[in-house]
Design an enzyme around this catalytic site. Sequence first.
Site, mmCIF file in Angstrom:
data_model
loop_
_atom_site.group_PDB
_atom_site.id
_atom_site.type_symbol
_atom_site.label_atom_id
_atom_site.label_comp_id
_atom_site.label_asym_id
_atom_site.label_seq_id
_atom_site.Cartn_x
_atom_site.Cartn_y
_atom_site.Cartn_z
ATOM 1 N N LYS A 113 -17.868 87.190 138.588
ATOM 2 C CA LYS A 113 -17.893 88.209 137.528
ATOM 3 C C LYS A 113 -17.564 89.595 138.074
ATOM 4 O O LYS A 113 -16.888 90.375 137.404
ATOM 5 C CB LYS A 113 -19.254 88.220 136.824
ATOM 6 C CG LYS A 113 -19.445 87.037 135.901
ATOM 7 C CD LYS A 113 -20.550 87.308 134.898
ATOM 8 C CE LYS A 113 -20.587 86.223 133.841
ATOM 9 N NZ LYS A 113 -21.663 86.400 132.877
ATOM 10 N N LYS A 201 -9.165 78.174 129.234
ATOM 11 C CA LYS A 201 -10.298 77.848 128.368
ATOM 12 C C LYS A 201 -10.329 78.808 127.175
ATOM 13 O O LYS A 201 -10.059 80.003 127.356
ATOM 14 C CB LYS A 201 -11.567 78.035 129.216
ATOM 15 C CG LYS A 201 -12.793 77.346 128.685
ATOM 16 C CD LYS A 201 -13.918 77.455 129.687
ATOM 17 C CE LYS A 201 -15.030 78.287 129.121
ATOM 18 N NZ LYS A 201 -16.264 78.260 129.833
ATOM 19 N N LYS A 204 -13.030 84.632 124.394
ATOM 20 C CA LYS A 204 -12.763 85.921 123.758
ATOM 21 C C LYS A 204 -12.086 86.877 124.718
ATOM 22 O O LYS A 204 -11.300 87.725 124.320
ATOM 23 C CB LYS A 204 -14.077 86.547 123.316
ATOM 24 C CG LYS A 204 -14.528 86.042 122.002
ATOM 25 C CD LYS A 204 -15.586 86.974 121.502
ATOM 26 C CE LYS A 204 -15.872 86.710 120.070
ATOM 27 N NZ LYS A 204 -17.021 87.490 119.637
HETATM 28 P P1 AMP Z 1 -19.751 82.344 126.881
HETATM 29 O O1 AMP Z 1 -19.658 83.106 125.615
HETATM 30 O O2 AMP Z 1 -18.434 82.175 127.576
HETATM 31 O O3 AMP Z 1 -20.877 82.802 127.771
HETATM 32 O O4 AMP Z 1 -20.142 80.877 126.456
HETATM 33 C C1 AMP Z 1 -21.309 80.521 125.767
HETATM 34 C C2 AMP Z 1 -21.455 79.016 125.796
HETATM 35 O O5 AMP Z 1 -20.318 78.406 125.193
HETATM 36 C C3 AMP Z 1 -21.545 78.450 127.221
HETATM 37 O O6 AMP Z 1 -22.471 77.383 127.217
HETATM 38 C C4 AMP Z 1 -20.166 77.936 127.483
HETATM 39 O O7 AMP Z 1 -20.154 76.829 128.349
HETATM 40 C C5 AMP Z 1 -19.672 77.497 126.097
HETATM 41 N N1 AMP Z 1 -18.228 77.687 125.993
HETATM 42 C C6 AMP Z 1 -17.572 78.880 126.049
HETATM 43 N N2 AMP Z 1 -16.240 78.702 125.914
HETATM 44 C C7 AMP Z 1 -16.040 77.367 125.772
HETATM 45 C C8 AMP Z 1 -14.884 76.533 125.602
HETATM 46 N N3 AMP Z 1 -13.648 77.048 125.517
HETATM 47 N N4 AMP Z 1 -15.055 75.192 125.495
HETATM 48 C C9 AMP Z 1 -16.289 74.664 125.565
HETATM 49 N N5 AMP Z 1 -17.428 75.375 125.730
HETATM 50 C C10 AMP Z 1 -17.320 76.713 125.828
#
Ligand code: AMP
Length: 339
Positions: A113, A201, A204
């Site tokens: 990060k 992936k 946002k």
């Molecule tokens: P984040 O907003 O990236 O912290 O993600 C929040 C949750 O959503 C975490 O458990 C991630 O593993 C899951 N997540 C985020 N992006 C994806 C994606 N493209 N596909 C599957 N799971 C996701």
Amino acid sequence: MEVSTKQVLSLIQPTGDIHLGNYLGAVKNWVDIQDRYSCVLGVANLHAMTMPYNAKKLEEATWKMIYQLLALGVSADNLFIQSLVPEHMELCWILSTTCSYGDLTRMTQFKDKSDQLLENNGKDEFISSALFFYPVLQAADILIYNADLVPVGKDQEQHLELSRNIAQRFNYQFGVEYFKLPQPLFTETPKIQSLANPLKKMSKSLGEKHFINIFGDEKRIRKQINSAVTDTGENTSGEMSPGVSNLFQILWSTNGIDSHQQLMAAYQNGGLSYKDLKEEVANNLMVFLESSRERYKEINSEKRRYRDMVKASTDVIRKKAQSTLKDVRAITGILNVKY
Ligand code: AMP
């Protein structure tokens, strides 16, 4: 279904809008596991402060996350807001005394990060010590509820291991068997790729066109699916391209099993029209999301009521945190406040 007595803890950061990847990869799993375990599910607004953020938007994003989680089927009884349980922060401080500096320096997520911040914004970017300290707060989030299980993806496994080390060292240092060692709850969750760039992936941080806002405008969702990258022209291996595979994955994960089967057969016979695939993915997704989107509108028209519900559930959940902290204060020789 019989509910296990095991305690599950999971948090999600308030990012504002839940995108399709968050839903299929994380929130849908919450909805499934809350029928099987006793769950404490939180919106981690304190964790959201570890990266540069806008203070005015954080409160709004926190409530928005709550409304969207409720619309997607997370039970209000299980939900809480992290900052409304300030005991997490006190336990974090106490646990920092049983977490070595060296252990924190080995956390790869801090490196990832902070590198990302430096790469995006230049070498003078401010990196907060909160970002470095984040895993100790995470250990407090877990241990304050004496959680048995924590759903984790690969990226969080190291932090959970650190939580176990902290719990173990606490028990050893104070000569008690107080904290349980939390175990990972591995569940199969799909990974959803960006439709505009299926090699990345869905996220946002990649920008507007890379994520599907599940509560957003239907026309826009359909347009995004319609313009999804399928074959890039570079694929000569004969294998299914990442874009097509992602569309099939979305179809499968949104209960489109029958059409998945039919379209996959067409693909294998060499007769699949990508236009038909996209149309089916979009139609299927809209049906799949319909009730949640409806519910989201209802919740938005009665925000006050839902806020009160979640404040009440947070109060109940906080009692458990206070009880843990009372014990921990006694164990560690800190004078107890009256709760
Ligand atoms: P984040 O907003 O990236 O912290 O993600 C929040 C949750 O959503 C975490 O458990 C991630 O593993 C899951 N997540 C985020 N992006 C994806 C994606 N493209 N596909 C599957 N799971 C996701």
